[in-house]
Every structure is written in C-alpha cells, then in structure tokens.
Design a protein around this motif. Structure first.
Motif, PDB file in Angstrom:
ATOM      1  N   LYS A  20      43.669  31.881  53.258  1.00 37.78           N
ATOM      2  CA  LYS A  20      44.812  31.503  52.424  1.00 37.78           C
ATOM      3  C   LYS A  20      45.772  30.596  53.182  1.00 37.78           C
ATOM      4  CE  LYS A  20      48.559  33.502  49.647  1.00 37.78           C
ATOM      5  NZ  LYS A  20      49.206  34.775  49.218  1.00 37.78           N
ATOM      6  N   ALA A  32      41.834  32.629  44.959  1.00 36.73           N
ATOM      7  CA  ALA A  32      40.750  33.294  44.224  1.00 36.73           C
ATOM      8  C   ALA A  32      39.763  32.283  43.639  1.00 36.73           C
ATOM      9  CB  ALA A  32      41.330  34.162  43.111  1.00 36.73           C
ATOM     10  N   THR A  62      35.763  34.920  39.098  1.00 35.61           N
ATOM     11  CA  THR A  62      37.118  35.026  39.637  1.00 35.61           C
ATOM     12  C   THR A  62      37.518  36.484  39.828  1.00 35.61           C
ATOM     13  OG1 THR A  62      37.706  32.993  38.469  1.00 35.61           O
ATOM     14  CG2 THR A  62      39.515  34.314  39.325  1.00 35.61           C
ATOM     15  N   ASN A  63      37.099  37.330  38.893  1.00 35.36           N
ATOM     16  CA  ASN A  63      37.397  38.760  38.979  1.00 35.36           C
ATOM     17  C   ASN A  63      36.793  39.365  40.243  1.00 35.36           C
ATOM     18  OD1 ASN A  63      38.414  41.310  37.875  1.00 35.36           O
ATOM     19  ND2 ASN A  63      36.245  41.830  37.561  1.00 35.36           N
ATOM     20  N   GLU A  64      35.537  38.981  40.540  1.00 31.18           N
ATOM     21  CA  GLU A  64      34.881  39.481  41.738  1.00 31.18           C
ATOM     22  C   GLU A  64      35.561  38.928  42.994  1.00 31.18           C
ATOM     23  OE1 GLU A  64      32.195  41.527  44.222  1.00 31.18           O
ATOM     24  OE2 GLU A  64      32.795  41.790  42.116  1.00 31.18           O
ATOM     25  N   ILE A 123      39.057  39.742  47.875  1.00 32.59           N
ATOM     26  CA  ILE A 123      40.324  39.464  48.549  1.00 32.59           C
ATOM     27  C   ILE A 123      41.096  40.756  48.821  1.00 32.59           C
ATOM     28  CG2 ILE A 123      42.584  38.343  48.271  1.00 32.59           C
ATOM     29  CD1 ILE A 123      41.071  36.165  46.633  1.00 32.59           C
ATOM     30  N   ARG A 124      41.080  41.687  47.848  1.00 33.35           N
ATOM     31  CA  ARG A 124      41.788  42.966  48.014  1.00 33.35           C
ATOM     32  C   ARG A 124      41.045  43.929  48.924  1.00 33.35           C
ATOM     33  NH1 ARG A 124      42.679  42.318  42.272  1.00 33.35           N
ATOM     34  NH2 ARG A 124      40.886  43.700  41.904  1.00 33.35           N
ATOM     35  N   TYR A 172      38.730  38.289  43.344  1.00 37.73           N
ATOM     36  CA  TYR A 172      39.942  39.088  43.562  1.00 37.73           C
ATOM     37  C   TYR A 172      39.608  40.419  44.244  1.00 37.73           C
ATOM     38  CZ  TYR A 172      43.281  36.128  41.047  1.00 37.73           C
ATOM     39  OH  TYR A 172      44.106  35.103  40.678  1.00 37.73           O
ATOM     40  N   LYS A 173      38.478  41.015  43.848  1.00 37.88           N
ATOM     41  CA  LYS A 173      38.064  42.275  44.480  1.00 37.88           C
ATOM     42  C   LYS A 173      37.765  42.065  45.963  1.00 37.88           C
ATOM     43  CE  LYS A 173      36.080  44.391  40.306  1.00 37.88           C
ATOM     44  NZ  LYS A 173      34.843  44.905  39.684  1.00 37.88           N
ATOM     45  N   ASN A 208      44.396  27.396  44.661  1.00 28.14           N
ATOM     46  CA  ASN A 208      44.387  28.827  44.389  1.00 28.14           C
ATOM     47  C   ASN A 208      43.317  29.527  45.213  1.00 28.14           C
ATOM     48  OD1 ASN A 208      43.089  31.199  42.595  1.00 28.14           O
ATOM     49  ND2 ASN A 208      45.297  31.073  42.177  1.00 28.14           N
TER      50      ASN A 208
END
Length: 320
Positions: free
Chosen positions: A13, A23, A34-36, A41-42, A38-39, A21
């Motif tokens: 980042k 993600a 994109t959902n995956e 990244i978290r 974010y997972k 962006n």
C-alpha cells in the motif's frame, strides 16, 4: 504476534500512488475477485507461496519473514562496479526508489551524514560530474582527467530530476561538524593531483557555495519549495555514527545505509528501522537546530564552510 501478511500488504500500500486502490490492484495482480482481495489484505484468507512471489514481483515489494529466535536483518543492494559507465545504472536505480517514496501518501526522510547529501549537489551539473568522477576507482588508478563531457547527458538529466523529486519530499537532515570539509578536500586533492583543471576546480567550488546558499534558504523557511508541505529540518551534531537514510511511511519504514563510498544497503526490516529511528531521534536531541530560529548557529556553520571554500579558491588562484 505480528501478522506478517498484513504487514506485507501495508508495504504494498505504501508503494502505491495515491490514486491507485490497493484491493483492486491486488485483485488484478492475482486474478482474483475484489472480495477475495480484501480478505487477503485483512489476513482472513492466507496467501500461498506463488501468490507472495507474484505480488512481490508485481509491486517490487519483498515479503520479509524473520523467525523470532533469529535476530537477523536482510539487506538488498545494487551491485555497481565503481566505473564511470555504470553510474547511469546507479542513478536509474536511485531514481526508481525516490519515485516510489514520492508517490506514497505519507513519507518523511531522515538523514544522518558527514557528506553533503547527494540530492543537493545534483542540481549543479559540474559538481555532480565531479562527485561521480571522484567516487569512481578510476580517479585513483588511471590518468583520466576530469571532464564533464565524460558523462552522458542522461546522467545530468536524471540527476536534476532526482534533485527536483527530493525537494518535494519532507525531510530532516542531521549534518556532522565537518560535513562540507570532505567535499572541499576532494576538490583540493583532485586539483593538486592534476585530475582537475584550474578552471573546473574554481567552477566546482563556486557550485559548492551555491549548494550551501540553497541550504540556507531551505533552513530559513523550514521548507524546500514554496509548498509548505515540503518541510525541511536541518540539524548539526558533532558526532555521527554512520551515513543513513530512514524513510518513514507512517505504517512502515525502510532504511538505506551507505557503504563503499556511494553504494547503499536497503532493508525494510521494521525492528531494525525502529531502532534506527530511535537512534536518529536521540541524535536530534543532542543536536543544534539550524532551521527557523536557529540563525546564530546556522550562520556560524555556513561562515566556516564559506571560509573553507574561499581559502581553497585563493590557493588555486595563487598556484601556477
């Protein structure tokens, strides 16, 4: 326990420009949703080895893992032979690193040095060429005379770009008592040894004076350009331990240590960077401020530096 995957994504980042962006960039690099992304990244979805390698290659950010029981630090470095033709590769690598720093949302460079930071003299072509020439082994081992025409125009162009980018990055510089003395002695040696003509020696000294005048202007206003965000803090400390550059991105840090005259070792080991930051903050506590209201101490330092320049000019003018 620190989640190394989360730290890895924080480093990625920091390397991205403001408009990009995280993600979406991760999703594109790994060809996942994109959902995956974010997972990942978290840290709730684990990266596999192939994905780590892919991300490191895509964003130029290494994944660093250090077992707690092994207090080791990994450094990267650019292997450049000390010859004039290879200076272009050295400067291109330096430019790539500085651009990455500039593009980060938050950044600040702290420097401890016993030599004028190279980004300042990059503003002046002959002084730039002289320093690169002197740093090369050829100045000690051959009969090559100094001539700015030895250097490709691309070297001068990149050097000027490095200077401009550095001016736009907030920084703190901690100079040693004899920081200017080293450059003066290099010019004296090169002239007395016959590597530099009288004309070029005088021109280089004048550009050192211009460089010091720039420093005075930055210090007076505590910024390097008219933009107030390009802050500049200048300190003087009698005793420094090394030439180090610490880049603080707030969420992560990287450290560059000079070695072999002009090369550098780079690490993003956060424990090492944190220790370096604490050491630098301790130095600042023992230092005299030249910025803003530190006019008295700044003027004394600059007076002595200008006097050294004038003395060498007189020696050159009086020589045959």
């Amino acid at each position: 326990m620190i989640n190394q995957q989360v730290v890895f994504f924080e480093s990625i980042k920091s390397s991205l420009p403001n408009y990009q962006n995280l993600a979406l960039s991760i999703a594109d690099a790994l060809a996942i949703s994109t959902n995956e992304a974010y997972k990942k990244i978290r840290g709730t979805s684990i990266l596999n080895l192939q994905q780590i390698v892919k991300l490191s290659d895509s964003f130029g950010v290494p994944f660093l893992y250090k077992p707690n029981q092994l207090p080791t630090v990994t450094f990267d470095y650019l292997s450049v032979d000390q010859e004039i033709p290879n200076m272009l590769m050295y400067l291109k690598d330096l430019l790539k690193n500085l651009k990455q720093i500039q593009q980060s949302k938050q950044k600040h460079i702290t420097i401890t040095t016993d030599d004028i930071p190279l980004f300042h003299f990059f503003k002046y072509p002959e002084l730039t060429c002289f320093k690169l020439f002197f740093w090369s082994d050829s100045v000690m081992n051959t009969e090559i005379k100094f001539d700015p025409n030895l250097f490709d125009e691309e070297i001068i162009s990149i050097s000027k770009e490095l200077n401009q980018i550095y001016l736009e990055i907030p920084c703190t510089e901690i100079w040693a008592k004899d920081t200017v003395h080293g450059t003066i002695e290099q010019i004296r040696y090169a002239y007395e040894a016959g590597y530099v003509s009288k004309m070029f020696a005088k021109q280089i000294i004048e550009q050192v004076r211009y460089c010091l005048t720039d420093m005075n202007m930055y210090a007076i206003s505590s910024k390097k350009t008219i933009d107030p965000s390009h802050t500049f803090n200048w300190f003087n400390c009698d005793v420094l331990g090394s030439i180090s550059y610490l880049v603080d991105f707030k969420d992560s840090m990287s450290c560059y240590n000079r070695f072999n005259t002009f090369n550098y070792l780079k690490t993003e080991d956060q424990s090492y960077c944190q220790q370096t930051k604490q050491w630098m903050q301790s130095l600042i506590g023992k230092s005299v401020s030249f910025s803003g209201q530190g006019e008295k101490h700044r003027n004394k330092f600059l007076y002595n530096a200008f006097a050294e320049c004038d003395k060498l000019l007189m020696e050159i003018n009086d020589s045959t």
